[in-house]
Design an enzyme around this catalytic site. Structure first.
Site, PDB file in Angstrom:
ATOM      1  N   GLU A 129     -59.473  -2.388 -18.940  1.00  0.00           N
ATOM      2  CA  GLU A 129     -59.670  -1.455 -17.827  1.00  0.00           C
ATOM      3  C   GLU A 129     -60.717  -0.471 -18.303  1.00  0.00           C
ATOM      4  OE1 GLU A 129     -58.901   2.187 -16.432  1.00  0.00           O
ATOM      5  OE2 GLU A 129     -56.769   1.651 -16.439  1.00  0.00           O
ATOM      6  N   GLY A 142     -66.665  -0.311 -25.021  1.00  0.00           N
ATOM      7  CA  GLY A 142     -65.553  -0.812 -25.834  1.00  0.00           C
ATOM      8  C   GLY A 142     -64.946  -2.062 -25.237  1.00  0.00           C
ATOM      9  N   SER A 185     -63.479   2.721 -22.713  1.00  0.00           N
ATOM     10  CA  SER A 185     -64.847   2.788 -22.216  1.00  0.00           C
ATOM     11  C   SER A 185     -65.383   1.414 -21.842  1.00  0.00           C
ATOM     12  CB  SER A 185     -65.750   3.383 -23.296  1.00  0.00           C
ATOM     13  OG  SER A 185     -65.869   2.462 -24.367  1.00  0.00           O
ATOM     14  N   CYS A 210     -58.757   7.631 -15.036  1.00  0.00           N
ATOM     15  CA  CYS A 210     -59.594   6.503 -14.588  1.00  0.00           C
ATOM     16  C   CYS A 210     -59.698   6.482 -13.077  1.00  0.00           C
ATOM     17  CB  CYS A 210     -59.056   5.178 -15.110  1.00  0.00           C
ATOM     18  SG  CYS A 210     -57.384   5.232 -15.722  1.00  0.00           S
ATOM     19  N   GLU A 215     -70.017   6.066 -14.300  1.00  0.00           N
ATOM     20  CA  GLU A 215     -68.899   6.994 -14.386  1.00  0.00           C
ATOM     21  C   GLU A 215     -69.207   8.117 -15.374  1.00  0.00           C
ATOM     22  OE1 GLU A 215     -65.434   5.402 -16.331  1.00  0.00           O
ATOM     23  OE2 GLU A 215     -64.098   6.908 -15.470  1.00  0.00           O
TER      24      GLU A 215
END
Lengths: 525, 525
Positions: free
Chosen positions: B265, B245, B242, B302, B393
């Site tokens: 990422e 994170g 996330s 993703c 997102e």
């Protein structure tokens, strides 16, 4: 050419509106005309807007045109002739021959990057062709190239008014990568910066490039510097200077909504390890070479040998005796700025008062303002290991000799070190095993390892690494000197199933740049 | 093999001492045995000490041995057989075929890195030979190679229990580079992690490598995760997860006395641009392909296409109508964890309530716990441009269609986007000019650009880029998928005037690895 005291924003001479910066001739402490009023946030905004507007066009210039641009900058700098040399000498106190040499290095560096641009290896072209029949799933056609990050902010260094300044390594490598550059000139040499900035701006015009490809700003680090690093259109930063300055830029870059990479080259004490056989065979020659490296350019090099580590004993005593004698005979030298001189004096003063070090020798007394004496100190390994303060760089011709009881203490001192630009091994044949045992540690600590040389003197070539683990730099994954510096300002982009006519030239099927691509896992020859 | 609920610290099974993590079968909401007590700071310290002790030896393993190690890991994973597949299915709710495919991808990835290691191009060997007669100064012999950064902390992702987890891309590329790896397993699939961790640990033993080369920890992000990233022996971090994170790890890494690189990422909405001619010619096929990509794996990729941009009109209406119909027919799918399901529901709920969006279609109703419906929303470009919240997102099978009045609005929407992993162009011949005009923007925004494909599906190959500008990742200069990922974990070191016998093998005069070196400015063929 008459200096105007103005900035260059996209090629336009624009006067600043903030506090005026005036260079000081450190040899006389007299201010030099003209004054350079500092830029404001609005000037930063203008330069960034122009750089951003120029980016998409500049980054797709052909390799030939971009290389020619770098060569044109070199030509324009040479065309400045003696005026540049005289102004740089006046602003820095550096000898004329040094400035001439640095000009040669700066122009050579630009031409080296031109060759690198033309060769095109930095594009790192990778092609995986389509496999429509593959089971269980077909593979698409995938092609990768490197693209430039975006406009780059470059901060000129005080100690290389040409080679690490307006058209220095960071500017050359960023322009080579396809990034517009905005330089914040170092306040110590604004006239030199204006002259070189004019040369770059003329090259932009001569090569028909968009004017935003280059701007030159004056002003305070706090206002102009932080505004530049914080501007959303700036995508990377190059800096050579103090630890505190570098950290401030890193923090500003991290605090942005979109953090960006900062390549800050900050501080290094460049340990020199004297191995027993070498010390026994040539203590005197080592001492002479060491003091020559230490005192070169008043010690104002990031690769200055600020730390010597050896096993104690008669051989080290001989080295110390001869080194002390050379230091005592070394003339005082004018430092770059009153501020650098004051910081050197303070650093030397701290070391002199430090309870765990002894002063061994000092150079000849000063005969003018801002002249520093070389200084040599000695300490014991166990004391060195006990106080982190002894790891601090003193920018100038001061060095600390660490006497070790045995090889294990040498190893402990090496492991205790922070990240460095360089580490040097003075060794003879019988020392090889000892040196081999120390190498893994040194490889983890430094970007460049030298055998039987001295760390000052940084060659501009393909294999050079001028970088190293933190705090030597903020990013050990790259170099600020040498052709690999172009890699700092690039990122990869992959093109999947693009029709050939839509692909960038570097990736087209006909391979118009004649690159040796990585094609379906094999390097083309 | 019986699951033990223990961590693997340098190959030793060690029980944690903190709160127990227990996987939940998302298809039934039932907990799975065994429980995995979380690790503490002491366990992190043990793993880091072992990794550090292993580093100098592991990083100098020959290319052959390191490649064999990666292949052995792949073999050991395959040897786990059905037990691995069954456990992964139970822990993730993903279909059996998907897990089998992912296992193939994971093992293929390890073998691909083995080939890359053997080829040795990543060493980027550069040699500038001595020029003792050069005027005005001689040139030293300078040789550069890449060395690994040091032990790497890898954080497993929830959505790829194999390919982006314990022995996934980050682990494979770090091990390939010569870095020991400490994995913090994702709490959603601890059993899968234990099985794969055991496979890696057996490969370490079989290949005779130091046991600290690999450790596997369980525990909370706050305790184990931050302790790992903060440990001075960890030199880089790989993370897929996330935004919050990733940012937390970046901040912890920057707050260290020695900051380190974090490759996080994080988030991407993967815009898809539908150009007019393509939309006119094949609106129905595009709609079908789009919904298939959107709903694949419950949208838990993703690279899921979370945004579609097109000019409004009858053709887009046709696309919308067919896409809506496909969405309505799409079955509900079990998501990976109750937490991910809850976050998806919340994200979809926000978008449904958003005053500037309209809900177009929803998929079939859920028939079990944690099952998500696909969702399609529509908005106008001017509304999209007015609210940053619409850039967020939603992890799952939800997408937003942005209707633009004209090409200029399409361009504005593209410029308005944050950094992305991918951007897709659906185009036909008459669209090429339009697409070409948009490309510079998309190259600045995304790491991978696709024509007439869909962004889900990431090939492991040389040319792949799975990365992109912030906030898609924390570092756009690299990729997390494909062989170029090895470059993340390397830094250059230069060796000056080294006697041949002291040089690392890759740099010796005899070129024992048969590398195509950059020798005096020329690439060897």
């Amino acid at each position: 050419m008459t200096l105007t005291g103005k900035m260059l924003i996209g090629g336009e001479a624009i006067a600043g509106s903030r506090e005026t910066i005036r260079a000081i001739d450190p040899a006389t402490n007299k201010p030099l005309e003209p004054g350079y009023p500092g830029g404001s946030g609005e000037h930063v905004d203008q330069a960034c807007a122009l750089a951003w507007a120029a980016f998409d066009q500049y980054r797709e210039t052909s390799l030939a045109i971009r290389a020619e641009f770098l060569e044109t900058i070199a030509n324009e700098i040479e065309s400045l002739g003696d005026e540049l040399v005289e102004r740089a000498v006046a602003e820095t106190g550096l000898p004329r021959a040094r400035i001439q040499g640095e000009r040669g290095r700066t122009c050579g560096q630009l031409r080296t990057f031109a060759r690198t641009v033309r060769a095109g290896e930095w594009l790192d072209v990778r092609v995986d062709t389509a496999l429509p029949e593959r089971q269980p799933l077909p593979r698409a056609d995938l092609r990768q190239r490197q693209v430039p990050l975006g406009p780059v902010a470059v901060f000129g260094a005080s100690n290389f008014p040409l080679a690490f300044s307006v058209a220095g390594g960071d500017t050359a490598s960023a322009l080579a990568a396809g990034c517009p550059v905005i330089v914040k000139a170092h306040g110590a040499h604004p006239g030199t910066s204006e002259l070189v900035g004019g040369a770059v701006a003329r090259a932009v015009t001569k090569c028909g490039l968009p004017k935003g490809v280059f701007s030159l700003l004056f002003g305070s680090g706090r206002e102009v510097g932080i505004a530049l690093v914080s501007d959303p259109r700036i995508k990377a930063v190059g800096f050579t200077g103090s630890h505190s300055g570098g950290i401030a830029l890193c923090q500003a870059a991290q605090a942005r909504p979109e953090p960006i990479p900062v390549y800050a080259e900050m501080s290094s004490i460049n340990p020199v390890f004297l191995f027993p056989a070498a010390l026994q065979a040539r203590a005197e020659a080592l001492a002479q070479g060491f003091v020559a490296s230490l005192t070169q350019g008043a010690g104002q090099f990031c690769t200055n040998p600020g730390l010597v580590i050896a096993r104690q004993g008669a051989d080290l005593d001989r080295f110390l005796g001869v080194a002390a004698e050379h230091v005592r005979q070394s003339p005082a030298q004018t430092m770059l700025t009153p501020g650098i001189f004051d910081a050197y004096q303070a650093g030397v003063g701290s070391l002199a008062k430090h309870p765990l070090t002894q002063a061994v020798a000092a150079g000849l007394s000063a005969e003018g303002p801002n002249q520093c004496q070389a200084h040599l100190f000695v300490t014991q390994a166990r004391d060195f290991l006990s106080d982190q303060a002894l790891l601090t760089e003193i920018f100038g011709a001061a060095s600390l000799i660490v006497q070790c009881a045995d090889d294990e203490e040498v190893r402990q001192v090496a492991e205790h070190l922070e990240g460095q630009l360089t580490a040097t091994l003075q060794l003879d044949e019988p020392d090889l095993q000892n040196a081999r045992a120390l190498l893994p540690t040194l490889e983890r600590k430094a970007g460049r390892l030298l055998v039987n040389g001295w760390p000052t003197g940084v060659e501009v070539c393909d294999a050079m690494v001028h970088g190293g683990p933190f705090p030597a730099t903020s990013d050990a994954r790259s170099t600020s000197v040498g052709t690999a510096a172009i890699l700092r300002f690039l990122r990869p982009v992959c093109y999947q199933d693009f029709p050939d006519s839509l692909l960038p030239a570097a990736l087209q099927q006909s391979n118009p740049f004649h690159l040796r691509r990585l094609l379906d896992g094999q390097r083309e020859v």
